[in-house]
Design a protein around this motif. Structure first.
Motif, PDB file in Angstrom:
ATOM      1  N   GLU A 176      -3.764  -7.674  -0.950  1.00 31.75           N
ATOM      2  CA  GLU A 176      -4.941  -6.988  -0.809  1.00 31.75           C
ATOM      3  C   GLU A 176      -4.847  -5.615  -1.478  1.00 31.75           C
ATOM      4  N   TRP A 210       0.717  -1.163   0.070  1.00 26.83           N
ATOM      5  CA  TRP A 210       0.518   0.325   0.162  1.00 26.83           C
ATOM      6  C   TRP A 210       0.868   1.309   0.124  1.00 26.83           C
ATOM      7  N   ASN A 226      -7.514 -10.255  -0.129  1.00 29.04           N
ATOM      8  CA  ASN A 226      -8.406 -10.527   1.346  1.00 29.04           C
ATOM      9  C   ASN A 226      -9.477 -11.206   1.072  1.00 29.04           C
ATOM     10  N   LEU A 231     -10.731   1.512  -1.484  1.00 25.90           N
ATOM     11  CA  LEU A 231     -10.943   1.373  -0.418  1.00 25.90           C
ATOM     12  C   LEU A 231      -9.642   3.567  -0.986  1.00 25.90           C
ATOM     13  N   CYS A 249      -7.966  -3.436  -1.694  1.00 29.69           N
ATOM     14  CA  CYS A 249      -8.013  -2.053  -0.268  1.00 29.69           C
ATOM     15  C   CYS A 249      -7.657  -1.290  -1.326  1.00 29.69           C
ATOM     16  N   HIS A 282      -8.566   5.225   2.572  1.00 28.76           N
ATOM     17  CA  HIS A 282      -7.325   5.235   2.741  1.00 28.76           C
ATOM     18  C   HIS A 282      -6.226   6.204   1.690  1.00 28.76           C
TER      19      HIS A 282
END
Length: 454
Positions: free
Chosen positions: A174, A130, A230, A181, A177, A188
């Motif tokens: 993930e 991320w 995920n 997100l 995400c 995020h």
């Protein structure tokens, strides 16, 4: 004295060669955000955007793992684990995302891998967890089609230094995400709120995964290659056809949107049709590159999705008395068994790792101890369901508890504690919670056992 924690029926033996570990990620624990040539990441920027992170907190210091890595590895070794899963920070290795490589950043991970091996453990590397370099986000980030090539170059840079000393490389952690997100919900980094951009980002992530696996295969690596998703069991709120249709759609958007490209080279048609005009103009034929032979699939499991006809997904049914974590997530151990058996039926691979499984609770130190019985119960019941899935024929080769220690929990700052080790962020003192002692004793007994059938 053996630390037993809450009592229950014994868990059947695991294979003697089973991998037992803990997991972390770079931005959540390393700190040293602006030391030794590291470039800024999208999370450095996001944390400095007012109102985005609880309390305005940042990962600038976090758990100071960058300076305390040796002691942290000693801590993992003291738990009698044989593996450590960590992520490499792209902006620490290639500060601008592409171009000049930061030798000091590579040196850090080189020392870390040597330290893991010296302690008799296996290093398991995640290439992207991320923290995209901000310089690449300034060029569109995951919405830029060139990012697939930038990521493959970065993967080769990391491999060029760490090589086959690493047991496994996961391309992404993930990706749902990252895309959902980060680019749709905006909760995020980089905080974008646009469905079309999110879908484009998810497409480019799939291409980047495929390009990176191809590039690493061409190096004739002996390390295992895979990715980490995920995933969730998805249940309809009732047997009403509208609820059941909503659950199927949620499964397609959350799970199969990332499974189908990796295993079939396509996006699930149900989700594509649902997105309709929001779908960006992408080359679906090019998506075939995402379908690369994998040595493993990493599975992160926390809770199930409970879906009603209004399209709302929740972390489990809103049933009074349901045990929940500090995140509000339902504690549902059976979901791990359901997920793994369904996954192996629909997307069989030769090896799965449980790359994350854990829970946040409101832990407190009292008299120098952290009595986190709820987390002990969580670990024990989930490991029991994991063993049940293995007995049913799912080839799970390892389990990584999330997380080694309390850390920066993204938009929640330092308010949520997932660690089996307590961290005092003022002093950086590490304290084993009861869950760490239980996990240590459980693993010690299993590692001493003779081989058994999977």
């Amino acid at each position: 004295m053996t630390h037993t924690g809450p009592q229950s029926a014994p868990i059947p033996p695991f294979p003697a060669d089973f991998t037992w570990g803990v997991a972390t990620s770079a931005y959540q624990i390393e700190g040293a955000a602006f030391e030794d040539g590291r470039g800024p990441s999208i999370w450095d920027t996001y944390c400095r955007t007012p109102g985005k992170v609880l309390g305005g907190e940042t990962g600038d210091v976090a758990c100071d793992h960058y300076h305390r890595w040796a002691a942290d590895l000693d801590l993992i070794q003291s738990l009698n684990l044989n593996a450590y899963r960590f992520s490499v920070a792209w902006p620490r290795v290639v500060p601008q995302g592409r171009g000049p490589v930061n030798k000091a950043g590579l040196d850090f991970y080189d020392r870390l891998v040597d330290g893991i091996l010296a302690r008799g453990m296996q290093p398991h590397v995640t290439l992207y967890h991320w923290d995209l370099p901000q310089a690449l986000q300034d060029q569109g980030g995951w919405a830029n089609p060139d990012v697939q090539h930038w990521f493959a170059e970065y993967a080769l840079t990391v491999y060029g230094r760490l090589g086959d000393r690493v047991a496994s490389y996961a391309t992404f952690n993930e990706p749902w995400c990252t895309a959902e997100l980060g680019y749709h919900v905006g909760r995020h980094a980089p905080g974008i709120q646009d469905l079309r951009t999110s879908l484009l980002a998810s497409y480019h992530i799939q291409l980047a995964h495929g390009r990176a696996v191809q590039a690493l295969r061409e190096q004739n690596t002996t390390a295992e290659l895979g990715t980490v998703l995920n995933l969730y069991p998805v249940d309809a709120a009732s047997d009403d056809p509208e609820d059941e249709a909503a659950a199927r759609l949620a499964d397609a958007k959350i799970n199969r949107w990332y499974l189908d490209p990796v295993f079939r080279g396509v996006f699930p048609s149900l989700a594509v049709e649902h997105y309709g005009a929001a779908m960006p103009d992408v080359d679906l034929a090019a998506l075939a590159v995402a379908r690369q032979p994998l040595d493993f699939l990493g599975v992160n499991y926390y809770f199930r999705q409970w879906v009603s006809r209004d399209g709302v997904s929740r972390a489990g049914p809103p049933t009074p008395g349901t045990e929940r974590t500090a995140m509000g997530w339902e504690v549902y151990p059976e979901g791990l068994y359901r997920l793994l058996t369904d996954l192996h039926r629909d997307y069989p691979v030769k090896k799965y790792y449980i790359t994350e499984n854990g829970a946040a609770f409101d832990d407190q130190i009292v008299g120098g101890e952290v009595r986190d019985e709820a987390r002990v119960r969580y670990l024990r019941t989930h490991l029991s369901e994991l063993r049940r899935a293995m007995h049913a024929g799912v080839p799970v080769a390892g389990y990584f508890a999330w997380s080694l220690m309390d850390n920066f929990e993204w938009a929640f700052g330092y308010s949520k504690r997932f660690g089996i080790v307590h961290v005092d962020y003022d002093t950086q003192q590490r304290t084993l919670k009861d869950s760490a002692k239980w996990y240590r004793d459980f693993v010690t007994g299993r590692r001493a056992a003779r081989p058994v059938a999977r």
